[in-house]
Scaffold this motif. Sequence first.
Motif, short mmCIF file in Angstrom:
data_model
loop_
_atom_site.label_atom_id
_atom_site.label_comp_id
_atom_site.label_asym_id
_atom_site.label_seq_id
_atom_site.Cartn_x
_atom_site.Cartn_y
_atom_site.Cartn_z
N CYS A 97 0.89 -1.17 0.00
CA CYS A 97 0.00 0.00 0.00
C CYS A 97 0.92 1.22 0.00
O CYS A 97 1.69 1.40 0.95
CB CYS A 97 -0.90 0.00 1.23
SG CYS A 97 -1.77 1.57 1.49
N CYS A 182 -3.41 8.62 -0.51
CA CYS A 182 -3.66 7.42 -1.30
C CYS A 182 -3.90 7.88 -2.74
O CYS A 182 -4.87 8.60 -2.99
CB CYS A 182 -4.90 6.70 -0.77
SG CYS A 182 -5.61 5.58 -1.98
N CYS A 268 -7.21 0.16 -7.49
CA CYS A 268 -6.02 0.01 -6.64
C CYS A 268 -5.27 -1.25 -7.10
O CYS A 268 -5.77 -2.37 -6.91
CB CYS A 268 -6.40 -0.11 -5.18
SG CYS A 268 -4.96 -0.51 -4.15
FE1 SF4 Z 1 -3.54 1.70 -0.07
FE2 SF4 Z 1 -5.08 3.40 -1.42
FE3 SF4 Z 1 -4.91 0.90 -2.23
FE4 SF4 Z 1 -6.24 1.49 0.04
S1 SF4 Z 1 -6.80 2.07 -2.03
S2 SF4 Z 1 -4.76 -0.17 -0.26
S3 SF4 Z 1 -4.99 3.18 0.79
S4 SF4 Z 1 -3.22 2.41 -2.18
#
Ligand code: SF4
Length: 315
Positions: A97, A182, A268
């Motif tokens: 992440c 994020c 993501c």
């Molecule tokens: Fe990380 Fe953003 Fe993916 Fe959540 S959405 S796991 S905060 S990169």
Amino acid sequence: MNQRLMPQSFANDTEKLIELILELKKQRNAVILVHNYQRPEMYRIADYIGDSLGLSVKAAETKADIILFCGVRFMAETAKVLSPEKTVLLPTLDAGCSLADMATVEKLEEVKRKYPDAAVASYVNTSADIKAMSDICCTSANAVEIVNSLPNKRVIFLPDKNLGRYVQQHTDKEIILWDGYCFVHDKLNAEILMDFKQRYPDAKVIAHPECKDELLKISDHVCGTGGMAKFAKHDNSKNFIVVTECGMAEKLREDVPEKNFLSFCNVCPYMKSTTLPLVARSLVHNTHEITLPEGIIANARKAIDRMLKFSKNAA
Ligand code: SF4
Ligand code: 13P
């Protein structure tokens, strides 16, 4: 993916893999915890699907020998901290992440030195090392209430500056913001959302608090992934624009089939890196087992337990 659009051989492979995983899960006395943003086929192997808070609660409660996490690394680390005697598996090391990586031990030491009177509230999207240096953890579901519960006037909130700013708007405390974000949420553009709103004037906008302030200001409801279904179910609107990671609208269509969900989202890549073949491999070969130093587990546990205790009392 819709089964009808899938070539027959792929559909068969998926069914066989799901069958195999369910069998392996039984043989190994494993529990599979799945975050809302995962690929939809992962929901079918899940013992529990939910947000970061719900997943932590399940990880603390389970009687299984193995916890397999379909989510990202910080979630699996949280499970290890809460259940150190269990084997915790993360099917791929690609499931990191970038937000969690924005908080480093060195930087937190520096900020703590600068504000010695401040409490440290760390978002669950942090490594176990950071949690071990924190007074308390929080998730998007309880960040405001957790910060308000602290006795300190000043709070170092890390690592998400957008969530931190949102908390600042709902507390009298002084929030020391961290320069993290994020990219999945931060890149979503308020002007384009405005166009969407004009095109669908009867739709309500539900946004995740990791989005930028200008976007949250034009949203009807701000909440973590766990609060979205509840809001959609109880609100009298029929149509919703869901502003977060793309997997969430798919989950909402399953959970609240009587309503319509339009996605305003980014993918993501960390969340989507877990696949059925990787889960099957993980259950056979124990890839990749999460291990953490004892001292980190003991200190991180204090911060996570405080959050869980707070949530239990608040429920
Ligand atoms: Fe990380 Fe953003 Fe993916 Fe959540 S959405 S796991 S905060 S990169
Ligand atoms: P939730 O706790 O709202 O599920 O969020 C997790 C996450 O990674 C958001 O980007």
